[in-house]
Write an enzyme that holds these catalytic residues in place. Structure first.
Site, short mmCIF file in Angstrom:
data_model
loop_
_atom_site.label_atom_id
_atom_site.label_comp_id
_atom_site.label_asym_id
_atom_site.label_seq_id
_atom_site.Cartn_x
_atom_site.Cartn_y
_atom_site.Cartn_z
N ARG A 77 1.02 -1.20 -0.18
CA ARG A 77 -0.01 0.00 0.01
C ARG A 77 0.83 1.46 0.08
O ARG A 77 0.44 2.23 -0.41
CB ARG A 77 -1.15 0.13 1.13
CG ARG A 77 -1.99 1.00 1.17
CD ARG A 77 -3.08 0.87 2.30
NE ARG A 77 -4.18 1.88 2.06
CZ ARG A 77 -4.42 2.60 3.16
NH1 ARG A 77 -4.06 2.42 4.35
NH2 ARG A 77 -5.51 3.46 3.05
N ASN A 137 -3.82 8.63 4.34
CA ASN A 137 -2.42 8.05 4.77
C ASN A 137 -2.36 7.98 6.22
O ASN A 137 -1.35 7.06 6.73
CB ASN A 137 -1.09 8.92 4.22
CG ASN A 137 -0.98 8.97 2.89
OD1 ASN A 137 -1.42 7.91 2.27
ND2 ASN A 137 -0.30 9.90 2.37
N HIS A 188 -6.09 -5.66 -3.22
CA HIS A 188 -6.94 -5.88 -1.88
C HIS A 188 -7.28 -7.45 -1.74
O HIS A 188 -7.83 -7.64 -0.74
CB HIS A 188 -8.12 -5.11 -1.97
CG HIS A 188 -8.22 -3.67 -2.11
ND1 HIS A 188 -9.24 -2.96 -2.26
CD2 HIS A 188 -6.95 -2.95 -1.58
CE1 HIS A 188 -8.75 -1.52 -2.02
NE2 HIS A 188 -7.24 -1.46 -1.72
N HIS A 214 0.57 4.45 -2.40
CA HIS A 214 0.18 5.67 -2.02
C HIS A 214 1.45 6.80 -2.49
O HIS A 214 1.10 7.74 -2.71
CB HIS A 214 0.06 5.79 -0.43
CG HIS A 214 -1.64 5.45 -0.28
ND1 HIS A 214 -1.91 6.05 0.76
CD2 HIS A 214 -2.25 4.44 -0.76
CE1 HIS A 214 -3.10 5.30 0.89
NE2 HIS A 214 -3.32 4.37 -0.05
N PRO A 235 -7.57 8.00 -4.77
CA PRO A 235 -9.23 7.54 -4.66
C PRO A 235 -9.84 7.28 -3.37
O PRO A 235 -9.24 6.56 -2.57
CB PRO A 235 -9.25 6.35 -5.66
CG PRO A 235 -8.09 6.29 -6.26
CD PRO A 235 -7.14 7.00 -5.49
N THR A 279 -3.92 5.79 7.86
CA THR A 279 -4.00 4.29 8.12
C THR A 279 -2.94 3.37 7.46
O THR A 279 -2.86 2.27 7.38
CB THR A 279 -5.27 3.72 7.74
OG1 THR A 279 -5.56 4.11 6.45
CG2 THR A 279 -6.41 4.01 8.51
C1 HEM Z 1 -8.80 1.75 -6.52
C2 HEM Z 1 -8.49 2.55 -5.64
C3 HEM Z 1 -8.27 2.31 -4.32
C4 HEM Z 1 -8.80 2.70 -3.12
C5 HEM Z 1 -10.28 3.47 -3.11
C6 HEM Z 1 -8.38 2.21 -1.86
C7 HEM Z 1 -8.59 2.24 -0.58
C8 HEM Z 1 -8.11 1.54 0.17
C9 HEM Z 1 -8.38 1.81 1.78
C10 HEM Z 1 -9.77 2.77 2.16
C11 HEM Z 1 -7.80 0.85 2.62
C12 HEM Z 1 -8.01 0.53 4.11
C13 HEM Z 1 -7.47 1.45 4.89
C14 HEM Z 1 -8.02 1.36 6.31
O1 HEM Z 1 -9.20 1.48 6.53
O2 HEM Z 1 -6.97 1.02 7.06
C15 HEM Z 1 -7.00 0.16 1.66
C16 HEM Z 1 -6.18 -0.72 1.92
C17 HEM Z 1 -5.21 -1.36 1.15
N1 HEM Z 1 -5.06 -1.16 -0.15
FE1 HEM Z 1 -5.94 -0.16 -1.24
N2 HEM Z 1 -7.30 1.28 -2.60
C18 HEM Z 1 -7.20 1.39 -3.92
C19 HEM Z 1 -6.09 0.75 -4.37
C20 HEM Z 1 -5.02 0.01 -4.15
C21 HEM Z 1 -4.25 -0.52 -4.93
C22 HEM Z 1 -3.88 0.09 -6.31
C23 HEM Z 1 -3.22 -1.19 -4.14
C24 HEM Z 1 -2.17 -1.92 -4.53
C25 HEM Z 1 -1.73 -2.20 -5.79
C26 HEM Z 1 -3.85 -1.10 -2.94
C27 HEM Z 1 -3.29 -2.07 -1.85
C28 HEM Z 1 -3.97 -2.11 -0.74
C29 HEM Z 1 -3.55 -2.81 0.59
C30 HEM Z 1 -2.32 -3.90 0.42
C31 HEM Z 1 -4.43 -2.59 1.74
C32 HEM Z 1 -4.15 -3.05 3.10
C33 HEM Z 1 -3.15 -2.35 3.73
C34 HEM Z 1 -3.08 -2.78 5.32
O3 HEM Z 1 -3.12 -4.05 5.64
O4 HEM Z 1 -2.15 -2.34 5.89
N3 HEM Z 1 -5.04 -0.72 -3.05
N4 HEM Z 1 -7.10 0.69 0.25
#
Ligand code: HEM
Length: 351
Positions: free
Chosen positions: A67, A99, A200, A71, A170, A101
């Site tokens: 993530r 950021n 995800h 970011h 986004p 989180t």
């Molecule tokens: C397309 C738009 C995207 C949105 C709206 C989005 C949104 C989010 C949100 C809201 C979270 C959780 C934050 C929280 O509540 O702790 C999250 C977690 C995560 N996102 Fe996304 N994300 C997007 C794209 C991506 C992309 C492109 C990747 C990587 C290729 C990614 C990888 C991750 C990962 C691995 C987590 C888990 C992080 C953790 O466990 O610490 N996301 N994302």
């Protein structure tokens, strides 16, 4: 007859090479798959070996590191700006809401990797390259594809403002048309959107990132028993609990995220709407049925994302500490080493 079948086989083989070739990623000018071949030949091994140890203790850090790369790249390009601490010029990107989180441990791990690499090679490898390598290894060490990462990024001298950070990342409440529009502004297409959202398949989300789907009224696109379970984790608004992003295999990088979407068990609106939307639904279905297709596309899209607005050549700097820009006198230039390019890009995980 024999020569006809030889010609046919030749045609078939050469056309499949063309298809494979067309799927090789574009490497932007100034970047190279062998950038550190002479200046730091062991950089990838140093990163992989350390992450192997880290993940043995806490596999959740793989999601955290993936993530961070996303970011970093979406906000003013992959320049390591997300790693910078705030300064007199203002609060850092880390202080902007999306950021908050990001896991603090991920930033510690990046600095540990930087220290190990710089100890071995000197101050020649950028923090932004270390982030890209750490993201790649996070995927492979969690069971996902292994791919070659173009290197040669340099670290930015500035971080983005709160508003720029907010508008570049986004929101999880976005629907597909808004996501498509956001990605097209940075030259990523619909397939990139669906593939990258597959990130995800690992990691966690906080209640505040999806609670609008539960309260005051339940999102009708959400599976009822999934919603019931989420309400146990998040009994009312503003709860700080977390839940896996992929309920089927939370720590394994696989294609189950897409299976979740088909079963209406996507966590965020931005996830589930990829299945509701008619443009993206066929891609979701394809990735749910064919993990290899997902892995190949994910690797390509990651390389594309990983080269967004990169600084190369003499732009930016190689930071001595990933959390702070160098003092004016400590700036070093890096060495481009792109001769003898070895072109195998993608393979199943060999880690
Ligand atoms: C397309 C738009 C995207 C949105 C709206 C989005 C949104 C989010 C949100 C809201 C979270 C959780 C934050 C929280 O509540 O702790 C999250 C977690 C995560 N996102 Fe996304 N994300 C997007 C794209 C991506 C992309 C492109 C990747 C990587 C290729 C990614 C990888 C991750 C990962 C691995 C987590 C888990 C992080 C953790 O466990 O610490 N996301 N994302």
């Amino acid at each position: 007859m024999a020569s006809l079948s030889f010609a046919l086989v030749f045609l078939l083989v050469s056309s499949s090479c063309l298809v494979l070739d067309a799927r090789k990623p574009h490497v932007v000018k100034g970047m190279s798959l062998t950038f550190y071949k002479s200046s730091c030949p062991n950089v990838e091994k140093i990163v992989t070996d350390h992450l192997r140890k880290v993940f043995r203790e806490d596999i959740g850090q793989a999601a955290a590191l993936l993530r961070v790369h996303f970011h970093d790249c979406f906000v003013q390009g992959c320049d390591g700006s997300v790693l910078l601490d705030g300064s007199a010029s203002g609060p850092s990107e880390q202080d902007a809401p999306p950021n908050l989180t990001l896991r603090p441990e991920a930033f510690v791990i990046i600095n540990e990797l930087r220290e190990l690499v710089h100890k071995k090679c000197g101050q020649v490898v950028s923090c932004s390259d270390i982030v890209a390598l750490a993201a790649r290894d996070s995927i492979a060490l969690s069971g996902g594809p292994h791919y070659r990462v173009p290197l040669g990024r340099r670290d930015g001298l500035t971080f983005a403002t709160r508003n720029a950070t907010l508008s570049s990342l986004p929101s999880p409440t976005s629907q597909t048309p808004a996501l498509i529009a956001a990605l097209s502004r940075i030259n990523l297409d619909v397939t990139d959107l669906v593939a990258l959202s597959g990130g995800h398949t690992i990691g966690i989300g906080h209640c505040t990132s999806f609670e609008e789907r539960l309260y005051p009224t339940q999102d009708t696109t959400m599976d009822k028993s999934f919603a019931k379970d989420l309400k146990v984790t998040c009994p009312k608004l503003n709860y700080s609990n977390t839940t896996p992003l992929d309920i089927r295999s939370p720590n394994k990088f696989d294609n189950k995220y897409y299976v979740d979407l088909i079963n209406r068990q996507g966590l965020f609106t931005s996830d589930q709407d990829l299945y509701t939307n008619e443009t993206t639904r066929p891609i979701v279905t394809e990735f749910a049925m064919n993990e290899t297709a997902f892995f190949e596309q994910f690797a390509l899209s990651m390389v594309r994302m990983g080269q967004l607005s990169v600084l190369t050549g003499t732009k930016g700097e190689i930071r001595a500490n990933c959390s702070a820009r160098n003092s004016p006198r400590s700036a070093l230039s890096s060495v481009v080493d792109d001769e003898g390019e070895d072109d195998a890009f993608y393979g199943e995980s060999e880690l």
